[in-house]
Design a protein around this motif. Structure first.
Motif, PDB file in Angstrom:
ATOM      1  N   SER A  24       0.816  -1.209   0.000  1.00 27.39           N
ATOM      2  CA  SER A  24       0.000   0.000   0.000  1.00 27.39           C
ATOM      3  C   SER A  24       0.843   1.250   0.000  1.00 27.39           C
ATOM      4  O   SER A  24       1.709   1.421  -0.833  1.00 27.39           O
ATOM      5  N   ASN A  25       0.597   2.172   0.971  1.00 27.73           N
ATOM      6  CA  ASN A  25       1.279   3.455   0.941  1.00 27.73           C
ATOM      7  C   ASN A  25       2.526   3.484   1.810  1.00 27.73           C
ATOM      8  O   ASN A  25       3.040   4.542   2.136  1.00 27.73           O
ATOM      9  N   ILE A  26       3.054   2.317   2.194  1.00 29.77           N
ATOM     10  CA  ILE A  26       4.287   2.243   2.978  1.00 29.77           C
ATOM     11  C   ILE A  26       5.445   1.949   2.031  1.00 29.77           C
ATOM     12  O   ILE A  26       5.373   1.010   1.240  1.00 29.77           O
ATOM     13  N   PRO A  27       6.526   2.753   2.077  1.00 34.67           N
ATOM     14  CA  PRO A  27       7.678   2.458   1.228  1.00 34.67           C
ATOM     15  C   PRO A  27       8.144   1.024   1.407  1.00 34.67           C
ATOM     16  O   PRO A  27       8.196   0.502   2.518  1.00 34.67           O
ATOM     17  N   ALA A  28       8.500   0.359   0.313  1.00 37.93           N
ATOM     18  CA  ALA A  28       8.802  -1.072   0.357  1.00 37.93           C
ATOM     19  C   ALA A  28       9.895  -1.401   1.357  1.00 37.93           C
ATOM     20  O   ALA A  28       9.843  -2.406   2.057  1.00 37.93           O
ATOM     21  N   GLN A  29      10.932  -0.536   1.444  1.00 39.44           N
ATOM     22  CA  GLN A  29      12.036  -0.850   2.330  1.00 39.44           C
ATOM     23  C   GLN A  29      11.622  -0.872   3.795  1.00 39.44           C
ATOM     24  O   GLN A  29      12.288  -1.482   4.628  1.00 39.44           O
ATOM     25  N   GLU A  30      10.521  -0.221   4.132  1.00 40.95           N
ATOM     26  CA  GLU A  30      10.081  -0.182   5.519  1.00 40.95           C
ATOM     27  C   GLU A  30       9.407  -1.470   5.954  1.00 40.95           C
ATOM     28  O   GLU A  30       9.201  -1.697   7.124  1.00 40.95           O
ATOM     29  N   THR A  31       9.041  -2.329   5.010  1.00 42.13           N
ATOM     30  CA  THR A  31       8.383  -3.578   5.376  1.00 42.13           C
ATOM     31  C   THR A  31       9.184  -4.794   4.938  1.00 42.13           C
ATOM     32  O   THR A  31       9.324  -5.740   5.701  1.00 42.13           O
ATOM     33  N   GLU A  32       9.735  -4.753   3.745  1.00 39.83           N
ATOM     34  CA  GLU A  32      10.407  -5.931   3.234  1.00 39.83           C
ATOM     35  C   GLU A  32      11.663  -6.279   4.011  1.00 39.83           C
ATOM     36  O   GLU A  32      12.055  -7.436   4.080  1.00 39.83           O
ATOM     37  N   ASP A  33      12.319  -5.278   4.601  1.00 33.04           N
ATOM     38  CA  ASP A  33      13.545  -5.522   5.351  1.00 33.04           C
ATOM     39  C   ASP A  33      13.287  -5.647   6.846  1.00 33.04           C
ATOM     40  O   ASP A  33      14.222  -5.788   7.622  1.00 33.04           O
ATOM     41  N   LEU A  34      12.027  -5.598   7.262  1.00 36.14           N
ATOM     42  CA  LEU A  34      11.704  -5.655   8.684  1.00 36.14           C
ATOM     43  C   LEU A  34      10.895  -6.908   8.990  1.00 36.14           C
ATOM     44  O   LEU A  34       9.756  -6.843   9.400  1.00 36.14           O
ATOM     45  N   MET A  35      11.484  -8.058   8.761  1.00 37.24           N
ATOM     46  CA  MET A  35      10.807  -9.300   9.071  1.00 37.24           C
ATOM     47  C   MET A  35      10.623  -9.396  10.580  1.00 37.24           C
ATOM     48  O   MET A  35      11.573  -9.250  11.346  1.00 37.24           O
ATOM     49  N   PRO A  36       9.404  -9.629  11.053  1.00 42.62           N
ATOM     50  CA  PRO A  36       9.158  -9.614  12.484  1.00 42.62           C
ATOM     51  C   PRO A  36       9.947 -10.679  13.234  1.00 42.62           C
ATOM     52  O   PRO A  36       9.901 -11.859  12.903  1.00 42.62           O
ATOM     53  N   VAL A  37      10.723 -10.241  14.223  1.00 44.67           N
ATOM     54  CA  VAL A  37      11.412 -11.142  15.140  1.00 44.67           C
ATOM     55  C   VAL A  37      10.963 -10.735  16.523  1.00 44.67           C
ATOM     56  O   VAL A  37      11.326  -9.691  17.038  1.00 44.67           O
ATOM     57  N   SER A  38      10.127 -11.566  17.138  1.00 41.75           N
ATOM     58  CA  SER A  38       9.468 -11.169  18.374  1.00 41.75           C
ATOM     59  C   SER A  38       9.710 -12.184  19.467  1.00 41.75           C
ATOM     60  O   SER A  38       9.899 -13.375  19.216  1.00 41.75           O
ATOM     61  N   SER A  39       9.709 -11.701  20.699  1.00 41.00           N
ATOM     62  CA  SER A  39       9.808 -12.594  21.852  1.00 41.00           C
ATOM     63  C   SER A  39       8.432 -13.046  22.317  1.00 41.00           C
ATOM     64  O   SER A  39       8.321 -13.830  23.255  1.00 41.00           O
ATOM     65  N   VAL A  40       7.376 -12.567  21.686  1.00 37.78           N
ATOM     66  CA  VAL A  40       6.016 -12.947  22.048  1.00 37.78           C
ATOM     67  C   VAL A  40       5.758 -14.384  21.609  1.00 37.78           C
ATOM     68  O   VAL A  40       6.074 -14.779  20.486  1.00 37.78           O
ATOM     69  N   GLN A  41       5.173 -15.157  22.493  1.00 36.16           N
ATOM     70  CA  GLN A  41       4.902 -16.557  22.178  1.00 36.16           C
ATOM     71  C   GLN A  41       3.694 -16.686  21.265  1.00 36.16           C
ATOM     72  O   GLN A  41       2.630 -16.139  21.536  1.00 36.16           O
ATOM     73  N   ILE A  42       3.886 -17.411  20.170  1.00 40.61           N
ATOM     74  CA  ILE A  42       2.795 -17.749  19.268  1.00 40.61           C
ATOM     75  C   ILE A  42       2.564 -19.247  19.365  1.00 40.61           C
ATOM     76  O   ILE A  42       3.461 -20.054  19.096  1.00 40.61           O
ATOM     77  N   ASN A  43       1.369 -19.621  19.784  1.00 40.23           N
ATOM     78  CA  ASN A  43       1.023 -21.024  19.982  1.00 40.23           C
ATOM     79  C   ASN A  43       0.499 -21.580  18.661  1.00 40.23           C
ATOM     80  O   ASN A  43      -0.701 -21.558  18.393  1.00 40.23           O
ATOM     81  N   LYS A  44       1.427 -22.082  17.850  1.00 38.18           N
ATOM     82  CA  LYS A  44       1.121 -22.411  16.464  1.00 38.18           C
ATOM     83  C   LYS A  44       0.115 -23.546  16.315  1.00 38.18           C
ATOM     84  O   LYS A  44      -0.494 -23.694  15.254  1.00 38.18           O
ATOM     85  N   SER A  54      -0.216 -15.233  22.540  1.00 38.50           N
ATOM     86  CA  SER A  54      -0.006 -14.859  23.937  1.00 38.50           C
ATOM     87  C   SER A  54       0.356 -13.385  24.016  1.00 38.50           C
ATOM     88  O   SER A  54       1.017 -12.855  23.119  1.00 38.50           O
ATOM     89  N   PRO A  55      -0.027 -12.696  25.083  1.00 39.46           N
ATOM     90  CA  PRO A  55       0.373 -11.295  25.244  1.00 39.46           C
ATOM     91  C   PRO A  55       1.859 -11.187  25.585  1.00 39.46           C
ATOM     92  O   PRO A  55       2.463 -12.160  26.056  1.00 39.46           O
ATOM     93  N   PRO A  56       2.455 -10.023  25.371  1.00 40.56           N
ATOM     94  CA  PRO A  56       3.830  -9.804  25.813  1.00 40.56           C
ATOM     95  C   PRO A  56       3.951  -9.937  27.329  1.00 40.56           C
ATOM     96  O   PRO A  56       2.953  -9.944  28.058  1.00 40.56           O
ATOM     97  N   LYS A  57       5.153 -10.013  27.814  1.00 39.63           N
ATOM     98  CA  LYS A  57       5.418 -10.152  29.234  1.00 39.63           C
ATOM     99  C   LYS A  57       4.742  -9.030  30.028  1.00 39.63           C
ATOM    100  O   LYS A  57       4.766  -7.866  29.614  1.00 39.63           O
ATOM    101  N   ASP A  58       4.136  -9.390  31.134  1.00 41.93           N
ATOM    102  CA  ASP A  58       3.452  -8.486  32.069  1.00 41.93           C
ATOM    103  C   ASP A  58       2.090  -8.013  31.553  1.00 41.93           C
ATOM    104  O   ASP A  58       1.466  -7.151  32.169  1.00 41.93           O
ATOM    105  N   TYR A  59       1.623  -8.563  30.436  1.00 43.73           N
ATOM    106  CA  TYR A  59       0.299  -8.231  29.917  1.00 43.73           C
ATOM    107  C   TYR A  59      -0.609  -9.451  30.008  1.00 43.73           C
ATOM    108  O   TYR A  59      -0.152 -10.593  29.969  1.00 43.73           O
TER     109      TYR A  59
END
Length: 290
Positions: A24-44, A54-59
């Protein structure tokens, strides 16, 4: 393409989102190079929004009343983790790295269920499920209103040039297929402009809840909806965001490439001059509620 009847002019234009060839209206470099790396647990292995993320720690997840729109969304069934976003024609979209889940709901086989329509679809399905059928009614962009009660009793819309009229031309049919036919008609003539008018503004971040929307009305415009809320002991909230898009495609839950440490959760502020989401920047920030 969708039809729009507005200001006395009927044309063939896209009412909602930009095409999915790039974010959409976000420059490509702002999304394509920012692959999400998160400490939040995803129960696949889990298959609802609330169970999978799961929520982040303390939430902690914020509780929703069992009969609420928020509860309906948070407990909506998801497709298996890793599922692709699929267009209405069965083909995958090109951008597959900006979502964390796909809702287990059909898109239809026509290019109709786009961004505003995804919100309308879930809202209508919720009201249908809890048997609040009197509340299933949506405006065309032109301002004309068509309810599910009228449609199931045989009322149909007729467009002739700049005019819209309604006539009873069919028999009573309250089947689910008739309900889907009604929604396809709404999808064809509604959009972000009508959805914006059918909702009311949310003025405080603390009032944001699951089911609220963030919307830019227009052509093109866009809308995302809140798919989950968590809160810490200080009352600070974080949010999951989901969307449909153009062309019509799977309703999906977004990752957050701008706050990798909490992705897919978002830190939102109703007073922010703009709000970045994975595939669209909202300027201004415009949160609204049913």
């Amino acid at each position: 393409m969708k039809k729009i009847i507005s200001g006395g002019i009927m044309g063939l234009i896209i009412l909602g989102c930009t095409q999915d060839r790039k974010p959409s209206n976000i420059p490509a470099q702002e999304t394509e190079d920012l692959m999400p790396v998160s400490s939040v647990q995803i129960n696949k292995d889990k298959n609802t929004v609330r169970e999978r993320f799961s929520p982040p720690k303390d939430y902690q997840w914020q509780e929703e009343k069992p009969d609420s729109f928020g509860y309906f969304i948070e407990n909506f069934k998801l497709k298996p983790y890793g599922s692709q976003i699929i267009r209405y024609d069965g083909s995958p979209i090109s951008t597959q790295h900006l979502h964390e889940a796909v809702f287990d709901i059909d898109t239809g086989d026509k290019d109709l269920q786009q961004c505003a329509d995804a919100v309308i679809r879930l809202r209508a399905e919720y009201l249908y499920k809890i048997k609040m059928t009197d509340d299933i009614k949506f405006h065309f962009t032109s301002g004309h209103l068509l309810s599910w009660n009228d449609y199931k009793n045989g009322t149909r819309a007729f467009v002739n040039g700049n005019a819209v009229s309604f006539r009873k031309t069919a028999g009573f049919d309250d089947s689910y297929q008739s309900f889907r036919n009604y929604l396809d008609l709404i999808f064809n003539y509604a959009g972000t402009i009508s959805l914006n008018k059918e909702t009311k503004p949310v003025l405080k971040s603390s009032d944001l809840k699951t089911g609220d929307i963030l919307i830019t009305p227009g052509s093109p415009g866009h809308v995302v909806f809140i798919a989950g809320v968590c809160k810490n002991k200080e009352g600070k909230k974080l949010f999951l965001l989901s969307e449909g898009f153009t062309p019509a495609q799977s309703i999906h839950l977004l990752s957050n490439p701008f706050q990798n440490n909490i992705s897919p959760w978002y830190d939102l502020d109703v007073n922010a001059p703009e709000t970045k989401t994975a595939r669209y920047i909202f300027r201004p920030t415009n949160f609204r509620s049913f």
